[in-house]
Design an enzyme around this catalytic site. Sequence first.
Site, short mmCIF file in Angstrom:
data_model
loop_
_atom_site.label_atom_id
_atom_site.label_comp_id
_atom_site.label_asym_id
_atom_site.label_seq_id
_atom_site.Cartn_x
_atom_site.Cartn_y
_atom_site.Cartn_z
N SER A 43 76.94 -23.37 14.00
CA SER A 43 77.30 -23.20 12.83
C SER A 43 76.51 -22.33 12.03
O SER A 43 76.85 -21.97 11.06
CB SER A 43 77.43 -24.40 11.94
N ALA A 52 59.09 -28.40 15.70
CA ALA A 52 59.98 -28.64 16.79
C ALA A 52 59.85 -30.01 17.26
O ALA A 52 58.85 -30.53 17.63
CB ALA A 52 59.61 -27.58 17.89
N HIS A 89 65.52 -20.02 20.48
CA HIS A 89 64.89 -20.33 19.20
C HIS A 89 63.59 -19.84 18.81
O HIS A 89 63.18 -19.10 18.18
CB HIS A 89 64.90 -21.75 18.92
#
Length: 169
Positions: free
Chosen positions: A13, A34, A50
Amino acid sequence: MASITFITGGARSGKSSFAQRLAEAQSGKPVYLATARIWDEDFAQRVKRHQDDRDQRWQTVEEEKNLSKHDFGGQTVLLDCITLWLTNYFHDCGYQLEEALEAAKAEWTQFAEQEMNLIVVSNELGMGVHPENEMARKFADLQGWMNQFVAAQADTVYLMVSGIPVKIK
């Protein structure tokens, strides 16, 4: 006490991208906290994606569970994400819902006492398909209860919808 911005939404999203932009706007040296364990090769590739999204301004701290053992005083911290962090508790507590929730809430409470600018990413699991097995239903409950716990403490809450942040608090 931390100043908390909570960002939730479904898979893909735009939660992490939005959170990164917020952190970069608030600090020249943000911290990426993380929480993931690398469970398989597919997940390793997601982590790599990421990592590639962040530039040299970012400091990365990897911590699967014990967030409060790190001193983030005075820093802007992006915690990505509550869902992966909870997965570690759920797994390590033998998939016992109440035990995992109690342990996660206790750790969160200690962690959030730090004076920091905290941006938190989490998944909104309760808006999707009803989980088909008991363990998945327990985890969806755990996630929903923890999201409520964190959102109640947050100064600002966003729901991400198709890449668009909708401010709800």
